[in-house]
Scaffold this motif. Sequence first.
Motif, PDB file in Angstrom:
ATOM      1  N   ILE A   1      46.860  41.825  37.278  1.00  0.00           N
ATOM      2  CA  ILE A   1      47.182  40.397  37.226  1.00  0.00           C
ATOM      3  C   ILE A   1      46.227  39.680  36.281  1.00  0.00           C
ATOM      4  CG2 ILE A   1      47.331  38.277  38.557  1.00  0.00           C
ATOM      5  CD1 ILE A   1      48.098  39.885  40.951  1.00  0.00           C
TER       6      ILE A   1
ATOM      7  N   TYR B   1      48.193  37.838  33.271  1.00  0.00           N
ATOM      8  CA  TYR B   1      48.639  36.516  33.678  1.00  0.00           C
ATOM      9  C   TYR B   1      48.506  35.469  32.583  1.00  0.00           C
ATOM     10  CZ  TYR B   1      49.566  32.638  36.779  1.00  0.00           C
ATOM     11  OH  TYR B   1      50.113  31.546  37.359  1.00  0.00           O
TER      12      TYR B   1
ATOM     13  N   LEU C   1      43.283  40.440  45.730  1.00  0.00           N
ATOM     14  CA  LEU C   1      43.472  41.884  45.615  1.00  0.00           C
ATOM     15  C   LEU C   1      42.198  42.567  45.125  1.00  0.00           C
ATOM     16  CD1 LEU C   1      47.021  41.742  44.093  1.00  0.00           C
ATOM     17  CD2 LEU C   1      46.437  42.877  46.212  1.00  0.00           C
TER      18      LEU C   1
ATOM     19  N   PHE D   1      39.314  29.773  38.226  1.00  0.00           N
ATOM     20  CA  PHE D   1      40.534  30.369  37.661  1.00  0.00           C
ATOM     21  C   PHE D   1      41.179  29.425  36.657  1.00  0.00           C
ATOM     22  CE2 PHE D   1      42.199  34.416  39.358  1.00  0.00           C
ATOM     23  CZ  PHE D   1      41.047  34.804  39.996  1.00  0.00           C
TER      24      PHE D   1
ATOM     25  N   PHE E   1      44.802  48.793  45.315  1.00  0.00           N
ATOM     26  CA  PHE E   1      44.740  47.340  45.498  1.00  0.00           C
ATOM     27  C   PHE E   1      43.892  46.704  44.405  1.00  0.00           C
ATOM     28  CE2 PHE E   1      45.732  48.646  49.890  1.00  0.00           C
ATOM     29  CZ  PHE E   1      46.884  47.916  50.038  1.00  0.00           C
TER      30      PHE E   1
ATOM     31  N   MET F   1      45.873  35.132  43.564  1.00  0.00           N
ATOM     32  CA  MET F   1      46.258  36.359  44.249  1.00  0.00           C
ATOM     33  C   MET F   1      45.446  37.541  43.705  1.00  0.00           C
ATOM     34  SD  MET F   1      49.866  38.237  44.039  1.00  0.00           S
ATOM     35  CE  MET F   1      50.860  36.789  44.034  1.00  0.00           C
ATOM     36  N   ALA F   2      45.129  37.495  42.398  1.00  0.00           N
ATOM     37  CA  ALA F   2      44.358  38.570  41.782  1.00  0.00           C
ATOM     38  C   ALA F   2      42.985  38.667  42.420  1.00  0.00           C
ATOM     39  CB  ALA F   2      44.218  38.324  40.283  1.00  0.00           C
TER      40      ALA F   2
ATOM     41  N   GLN G   1      41.756  29.838  32.443  1.00  0.00           N
ATOM     42  CA  GLN G   1      43.177  29.707  32.113  1.00  0.00           C
ATOM     43  C   GLN G   1      44.023  30.690  32.913  1.00  0.00           C
ATOM     44  OE1 GLN G   1      42.795  29.879  27.758  1.00  0.00           O
ATOM     45  NE2 GLN G   1      43.546  27.798  27.833  1.00  0.00           N
ATOM     46  N   LEU G   2      43.641  30.904  34.175  1.00  0.00           N
ATOM     47  CA  LEU G   2      44.409  31.797  35.035  1.00  0.00           C
ATOM     48  C   LEU G   2      44.882  31.043  36.277  1.00  0.00           C
ATOM     49  CD1 LEU G   2      42.211  35.017  34.957  1.00  0.00           C
ATOM     50  CD2 LEU G   2      44.457  34.747  33.954  1.00  0.00           C
ATOM     51  N   GLY G   3      44.949  29.711  36.182  1.00  0.00           N
ATOM     52  CA  GLY G   3      45.316  28.907  37.338  1.00  0.00           C
ATOM     53  C   GLY G   3      46.626  29.359  37.953  1.00  0.00           C
ATOM     54  N   GLY G   4      46.624  29.596  39.256  1.00  0.00           N
ATOM     55  CA  GLY G   4      47.834  30.073  39.921  1.00  0.00           C
ATOM     56  C   GLY G   4      47.799  31.552  40.208  1.00  0.00           C
ATOM     57  N   ALA G   5      46.818  32.271  39.637  1.00  0.00           N
ATOM     58  CA  ALA G   5      46.759  33.712  39.855  1.00  0.00           C
ATOM     59  C   ALA G   5      45.652  34.078  40.827  1.00  0.00           C
ATOM     60  CB  ALA G   5      46.566  34.437  38.531  1.00  0.00           C
TER      61      ALA G   5
ATOM     62  N   GLY H   1      44.881  43.880  41.250  1.00  0.00           N
ATOM     63  CA  GLY H   1      44.145  42.685  40.850  1.00  0.00           C
ATOM     64  C   GLY H   1      43.832  42.706  39.360  1.00  0.00           C
TER      65      GLY H   1
END
Lengths: 305, 388
Positions: A112, A116, B363, B349, A105, B359-360, B353-357, A109
Amino acid sequence: MIPQLDYIIDKILPAFVTFYLVSLGHSIFEKSGILNLAIDGVFFTGTGAALLGAILPIIYNIPISPPVMGVLVATLIAAILGLFMSSVLTFLPISHGAVGLSLQFFSYGVGIMLGYYVRLAYGTIYGVSFAREDVIYLSIVSLVIGVVLHLLIERTKIGAAIRAVGENPHSAAALGVRVMAIRIVAGMIGFALIGFGGALFILSWQRSWDVKLFTLGYGWLAFATALAAGRHPIVLIPVSLLFGGLVNSQTDIQSRLGIPADVAKLTPFLAALALMLTYSTTRLRRIFASPSSLGKPYYKEEKSI
Amino acid sequence: MRIVLVRRKKPLKYGGLVVALLSLLSGIFVFTIFAWLIGVNPYPVVETIVTTFIFPGVVKDFIILTLLGYALLIAFKGALWNIGAEGQMHMAFLASIYITLIVFFTTEKSLPFYISIGVILLSIVAAVAAGALWGGLAGVIKAYAGVDEVPVTLILNYIAYFIGDILVYGPFRGTYVYGYARTDLIPDPYKLSIPVQRQLSGNALIDTVTGYIVEFATYAVWIVALILVLIFTYWLLNKSNIGLRIKILGSNPDYLVSLGYDVRKTTVLTFMLSGAIAGLTAALYYHGSLYRIEYPLEYNTASYGYLAILVAWLSMLDVYLVPLSAYIVSAVILGSQRVSSLPSVREAFIRLQLGGAEMAFKLLMFGSILLAYSILRFIQDYELKVVS
């Protein structure tokens, strides 16, 4: 060119290289006796790291080919995770499964976080991917790696030590093998190869990356591939060819035979199960057996205190 | 000078509980430092994580994960690494759906009490049988063909997913679904959850307490099942002959042979028991909360089957600690979801510059807290010493 050759270059080889490298890395790692349930996470971290690495030469004007840099960064980051996992699990008597799954997990992370920004800023990654024909050289490289690792495991002292540590770390330690060092070597090589496979997954096979990639479970499919081939580097070649072919030709199989999509998706898994059942009835069963200390916490009693 | 690991001569006082809480706290601490490093204000993060542990929304995940944790505990005690709870649950779903939506389908809003109870019991029995058979299949392959159970159970998970997908796309597709590939909703008389009306008082403390009461009342049937399974598992592992055989299978299979028992039959039996409890959980989940299954099936269970592996392993295979580790895992899941939607996290975030992530972040938090937790658990039985 001949249409069959095109099909092989476009469809079969990229999938083969990915599955071969990932399952090879998994096999080496598990030969040293550590249960690797972090495979899917490390695979995904490899894809994210490769994406970041492939962009670096463009941003900083480094004179190195972008996809090669992607592969280097992915293997490096995966190897660091391997160093962490193998050293912690050798030093402390803790559950391999719990650490592996948590690390999975965690590395989703990390993947990403790494990929990203590039995904947002650059979108398409065709420009930094491997060229179409490069997959031939990549296949040759991965086959050479496989053969070298096979020779390493079967013919050298380090290989014998890796196998001994996987079968029984206590006896191996008594015979003078440094369990920690050997497991770290196996862990770093294994995870680096998983990272390499992850890098090729996006830079040579898919040529795209998305946050949701980790839900597809390709790492688990490679896990099944590795075990269907009994963690044997040479046997893995035909098995990953079969798996890569089945996975990547699903739509063709489906349309030619006129079967539902889910039946086609089922075929690789049924093939894996059938393979494992088949060799369990032959003498291969002994050669392909799991290392006997796989997943068992290792604790060395201290006699000096 | 070097650091060595020594086994404790006498166990720590209240070791299980104290070590569990301390490792959890250090996991949260490590994660908070990380959040602070990437520029997230740590105060709301810690506040959210801590308050999630007293948040009524945890109850549902907690019950399901405890049930599944017991299912896996039985297999793990026999050193059989059953990672196939997902597949066993899905086969059980299909059995329950066959009973409730095909055989006894009804559009009535209410039925006589004895009919509803009869159908629900039948559905649970069918689910338990399906789970046990699917688990038993893995057991047979392990015992009689000698194939490692980890890949077999993993592959059987995927086979179960796709069998379910084929059925949901074909014969099980509902008649009131507007073209979606999913089954009909379970008929009202077969629902097991108890709808409870609730009015918020505005006082945080009172609302939390009433929230827990409402959740426990809604899932009252699950709680009863949970208590029964707890008693059953305790009895099985500590008082019964079968449990003793399972534990010997886990520690020394040769000894089991010399006692005159069949290792293969014990393996199959262990897997069947494990699958049966997973099947029971699936039936309860279907009747009490899920109500229908949708294509593709992989997303229906929220990976409970895999999370339960963590629960069982984090409990160090202790019957009493399974609920605790289930509570911790479900609180950390919910906490990570809540934290990742905090405004301060979102701002950080965007700055990175990770806007929208986000979720990371979720996790990373889930992974790092549980990683620290699973690593630090060694303190319960071992200590570190510096020797020269």
